[in-house]
Design a protein around this motif. Structure first.
Motif, PDB file in Angstrom:
ATOM      1  N   ILE A 141       0.838  -1.197   0.000  1.00  0.00           N
ATOM      2  CA  ILE A 141       0.000   0.000   0.000  1.00  0.00           C
ATOM      3  C   ILE A 141       0.871   1.245   0.000  1.00  0.00           C
ATOM      4  N   LEU A 142       0.670   2.084  -0.987  1.00  0.00           N
ATOM      5  CA  LEU A 142       1.434   3.309  -1.155  1.00  0.00           C
ATOM      6  C   LEU A 142       0.486   4.487  -0.929  1.00  0.00           C
ATOM      7  N   LYS A 143       0.607   5.122   0.230  1.00  0.00           N
ATOM      8  CA  LYS A 143      -0.391   6.114   0.630  1.00  0.00           C
ATOM      9  C   LYS A 143      -0.104   7.492   0.040  1.00  0.00           C
ATOM     10  N   ARG A 151      -2.719  11.851  -4.551  1.00  0.00           N
ATOM     11  CA  ARG A 151      -1.957  11.204  -5.621  1.00  0.00           C
ATOM     12  C   ARG A 151      -0.613  10.732  -5.068  1.00  0.00           C
ATOM     13  N   ILE A 152      -0.044   9.719  -5.705  1.00  0.00           N
ATOM     14  CA  ILE A 152       1.291   9.275  -5.304  1.00  0.00           C
ATOM     15  C   ILE A 152       2.339  10.053  -6.088  1.00  0.00           C
ATOM     16  N   THR A 153       3.541  10.129  -5.529  1.00  0.00           N
ATOM     17  CA  THR A 153       4.632  10.839  -6.189  1.00  0.00           C
ATOM     18  C   THR A 153       5.571   9.848  -6.872  1.00  0.00           C
ATOM     19  N   PRO A 154       6.319  10.305  -7.870  1.00  0.00           N
ATOM     20  CA  PRO A 154       7.297   9.420  -8.506  1.00  0.00           C
ATOM     21  C   PRO A 154       8.324   8.882  -7.508  1.00  0.00           C
ATOM     22  N   GLU A 155       8.720   9.729  -6.544  1.00  0.00           N
ATOM     23  CA  GLU A 155       9.705   9.304  -5.559  1.00  0.00           C
ATOM     24  C   GLU A 155       9.165   8.160  -4.692  1.00  0.00           C
ATOM     25  N   ALA A 156       7.903   8.283  -4.290  1.00  0.00           N
ATOM     26  CA  ALA A 156       7.296   7.228  -3.467  1.00  0.00           C
ATOM     27  C   ALA A 156       7.150   5.935  -4.261  1.00  0.00           C
ATOM     28  N   LEU A 157       6.793   6.037  -5.535  1.00  0.00           N
ATOM     29  CA  LEU A 157       6.678   4.845  -6.376  1.00  0.00           C
ATOM     30  C   LEU A 157       8.033   4.168  -6.525  1.00  0.00           C
ATOM     31  N   GLU A 158       9.057   4.952  -6.786  1.00  0.00           N
ATOM     32  CA  GLU A 158      10.408   4.398  -6.931  1.00  0.00           C
ATOM     33  C   GLU A 158      10.814   3.631  -5.679  1.00  0.00           C
ATOM     34  N   ALA A 159      10.524   4.221  -4.508  1.00  0.00           N
ATOM     35  CA  ALA A 159      10.928   3.599  -3.250  1.00  0.00           C
ATOM     36  C   ALA A 159      10.142   2.324  -2.960  1.00  0.00           C
ATOM     37  N   LEU A 186       1.259  11.829 -14.802  1.00  0.00           N
ATOM     38  CA  LEU A 186       1.326  10.421 -15.171  1.00  0.00           C
ATOM     39  C   LEU A 186       2.658  10.104 -15.849  1.00  0.00           C
ATOM     40  N   LYS A 187       3.147  11.028 -16.679  1.00  0.00           N
ATOM     41  CA  LYS A 187       4.434  10.812 -17.357  1.00  0.00           C
ATOM     42  C   LYS A 187       5.562  10.664 -16.336  1.00  0.00           C
ATOM     43  N   ALA A 188       5.486  11.406 -15.233  1.00  0.00           N
ATOM     44  CA  ALA A 188       6.508  11.283 -14.186  1.00  0.00           C
ATOM     45  C   ALA A 188       6.495   9.883 -13.574  1.00  0.00           C
ATOM     46  N   LEU A 189       5.298   9.290 -13.449  1.00  0.00           N
ATOM     47  CA  LEU A 189       5.201   7.920 -12.928  1.00  0.00           C
ATOM     48  C   LEU A 189       5.685   6.903 -13.958  1.00  0.00           C
ATOM     49  N   THR A 190       5.306   7.090 -15.211  1.00  0.00           N
ATOM     50  CA  THR A 190       5.732   6.128 -16.233  1.00  0.00           C
ATOM     51  C   THR A 190       7.247   6.186 -16.451  1.00  0.00           C
ATOM     52  N   ASP A 191       7.860   7.339 -16.227  1.00  0.00           N
ATOM     53  CA  ASP A 191       9.326   7.421 -16.315  1.00  0.00           C
ATOM     54  C   ASP A 191       9.975   6.506 -15.280  1.00  0.00           C
ATOM     55  N   VAL A 192       9.368   6.444 -14.095  1.00  0.00           N
ATOM     56  CA  VAL A 192       9.869   5.522 -13.063  1.00  0.00           C
ATOM     57  C   VAL A 192       9.726   4.082 -13.537  1.00  0.00           C
ATOM     58  N   LEU A 193       8.580   3.748 -14.091  1.00  0.00           N
ATOM     59  CA  LEU A 193       8.316   2.374 -14.518  1.00  0.00           C
ATOM     60  C   LEU A 193       9.246   1.939 -15.644  1.00  0.00           C
ATOM     61  N   LEU A 194       9.671   2.876 -16.486  1.00  0.00           N
ATOM     62  CA  LEU A 194      10.608   2.525 -17.556  1.00  0.00           C
ATOM     63  C   LEU A 194      11.925   2.006 -16.993  1.00  0.00           C
ATOM     64  N   ARG A 195      12.272   2.437 -15.792  1.00  0.00           N
ATOM     65  CA  ARG A 195      13.523   1.995 -15.168  1.00  0.00           C
ATOM     66  C   ARG A 195      13.390   0.630 -14.496  1.00  0.00           C
ATOM     67  N   HIS A 196      12.180   0.090 -14.484  1.00  0.00           N
ATOM     68  CA  HIS A 196      11.934  -1.194 -13.809  1.00  0.00           C
ATOM     69  C   HIS A 196      11.132  -2.096 -14.755  1.00  0.00           C
ATOM     70  N   PRO A 197      11.790  -2.715 -15.708  1.00  0.00           N
ATOM     71  CA  PRO A 197      11.083  -3.463 -16.762  1.00  0.00           C
ATOM     72  C   PRO A 197      10.346  -4.704 -16.285  1.00  0.00           C
ATOM     73  N   HIS A 198      10.523  -5.112 -15.021  1.00  0.00           N
ATOM     74  CA  HIS A 198       9.804  -6.289 -14.523  1.00  0.00           C
ATOM     75  C   HIS A 198       8.426  -5.924 -13.961  1.00  0.00           C
ATOM     76  N   VAL A 199       8.114  -4.632 -13.882  1.00  0.00           N
ATOM     77  CA  VAL A 199       6.849  -4.188 -13.298  1.00  0.00           C
ATOM     78  C   VAL A 199       5.821  -3.930 -14.400  1.00  0.00           C
ATOM     79  N   TRP A 200       4.668  -4.570 -14.274  1.00  0.00           N
ATOM     80  CA  TRP A 200       3.566  -4.370 -15.213  1.00  0.00           C
ATOM     81  C   TRP A 200       2.578  -3.351 -14.646  1.00  0.00           C
ATOM     82  N   VAL A 201       1.768  -2.791 -15.538  1.00  0.00           N
ATOM     83  CA  VAL A 201       0.804  -1.756 -15.153  1.00  0.00           C
ATOM     84  C   VAL A 201      -0.610  -2.237 -15.438  1.00  0.00           C
ATOM     85  N   MET A 202      -1.439  -2.221 -14.409  1.00  0.00           N
ATOM     86  CA  MET A 202      -2.863  -2.506 -14.559  1.00  0.00           C
ATOM     87  C   MET A 202      -3.605  -1.177 -14.408  1.00  0.00           C
TER      88      MET A 202
END
Length: 400
Positions: A141-143, A151-159, A186-202
């Motif tokens: 859970i990411l609060k 909303r969540i921040t890119p930094e919190a998602l990365e962590a 949203l682009k700030a979040l997807t930039d994080v996800l690009l650095r983690h190719p094992h994570v899928w998005v629902m």
């Protein structure tokens, strides 16, 4: 030894459904109850969609269909995704289920292994964590916070991402807050996800067409095309087209995932209702102009409810970007005692006492993973909302 499975012990019943059911039971007993707990438009399904359902019956479309949707509906979904989201999919990349909930459930059950982690921003729709647990996964859970608009921040998602992370569940506009992510957010979040190719998005886009003011909806695979091959874009006809009871949800994504979801569905419900599928074809292909009228009505209701709740003692209500919910904080009510003698120590205490003493059913914030808040669905008439907010104001005024 319990007869019930250990898997079932991991989950609990949906709090929003439980509260809505209780409100109906109290009404049946003669109690004066206003239920603002259900996530359901109060508009009727548009006439042309109902007529398509009736025509399907008349034409004999009442038999089994392909397990995960008729070709005509899959084609309509592909056209919708291109028209509204600039996303290119083929019918074999589309799965149709019995409501959006089954689509999400199928995807999680088809992909999760014991110990896999799924990041869920909070506040969240009540069913996300329990569906993850049923699949053997672990909800992470990411609060969000009120000063971030929940909303969540890119930094919190990365962590939050670890080697065990399999999915991020993303919902915009959100149930329960109505908060939406702009393209840049949203682009700030997807930039994080690009650095983690094992994570899928629902991406749960169920409230796509319910947005207000100058908010512009966008979805992850649209904002970042490089995520296309690991994104499941989920949607349905329930909210936008007032078709909650018709039970049609759909998703588009990689062929292997769609095939796995269909395999699971073949051994559970099999095909969605044939009549509902033909009605959904008309919903997606037919006239869309009524959506503007409905948006205007919902926005006016939003403004009414936000204004009245912010005038209540101890309540702070943010202005949502979309959906048909508000998620006010009751921080200023905690520690007080209601006129009926209930000590308000949690948002569940608040919601329970409000229902018992003033007959207004809302869903307490702990059910959505972030307190102290409660959710109001403003999918009701102005008259009902005005009366309900008046009762909430009286309740708050009586807190000492």
């Amino acid at each position: 030894m319990s007869f019930l499975s250990e898997t079932l012990e991991r989950v609990k019943p949906s709090p929003s459904i439980a509260i809505s059911t209780l409100a109906k039971e109290l009404k049946a007993q003669g109690r004066d109850v206003i239920a603002l707990s259900a996530g359901e438009p109060d508009f009727d399904t548009p006439k042309h969609i109902c007529e398509a359902g009736a025509a399907a019956i008349a034409a004999g479309h009442t038999r089994y269909t392909a397990v995960d949707g008729i070709p005509e509906l899959k084609t309509a979904i592909c056209a919708k995704l291109k028209r509204d989201n600039d996303l290119d999919y083929t019918p074999d990349q589309v799965s149709v289920g019995t409501g959006g909930k089954q689509i999400l459930f199928n995807a999680l059950l088809a992909t999760l292994n014991e110990g896999d982690e799924v990041i869920i921003p909070a506040p969240y729709w009540v069913s996300y964590p329990d569906m993850v647990r049923l699949g053997g996964g672990e909800p992470v859970i990411l609060k969000g916070t009120s000063n971030q608009g929940y909303r969540i921040t890119p930094e919190a998602l990365e962590a939050a991402i670890t080697p065990k992370t399999k999915w991020l569940i993303f919902n915009s506009p959100s149930n329960p807050t109505g908060a939406g992510y702009t393209k840049s957010q949203l682009k700030a979040l997807t930039d994080v996800l690009l650095r983690h190719p094992h994570v899928w998005v629902m991406s749960d886009d169920m409230y796509e067409h319910l947005y207000f003011d100058d908010f512009e909806f966008c979805t992850p695979a649209q904002v970042e095309p490089e995520l296309y091959d690991r994104t499941l874009t989920c949607n349905g006809v329930s909210k936008a087209y007032a078709m909650t009871g018709w039970r049609i949800g759909f998703a588009a994504g990689p062929k292997d995932l769609i095939k796995a979801m269909g395999k699971l569905q073949s051994q559970s419900t099999s095909n969605p209702c044939s009549i509902s599928q033909w009605a959904a074809v008309e919903a997606l292909n037919g006239p869309q102009g009524f959506l503007d009228d409905w948006r205007a009505a919902f926005q006016a209701r939003r403004d009414l409810v936000v204004e009245k709740l912010n005038a209540c003692d101890g309540i702070d209500c943010a202005v949502p970007d979309g959906a048909f919910y508000v998620y006010p904080s009751i921080h200023g009510c905690l520690g007080k005692t209601s006129a009926g003698g209930v000590k308000i120590e949690t948002d569940e205490d608040f919601a329970t006492a409000l229902l018992e003493e003033h007959g207004v059913a809302v869903v307490f914030g702990a059910a959505f993973g972030l307190s102290p808040n409660f959710r109001v669905s403003y999918a009701e008439s102005d008259e009902v909302l005005t009366e309900a907010c008046g009762r909430i104001a009286e309740f708050c005024k009586g807190l000492k």
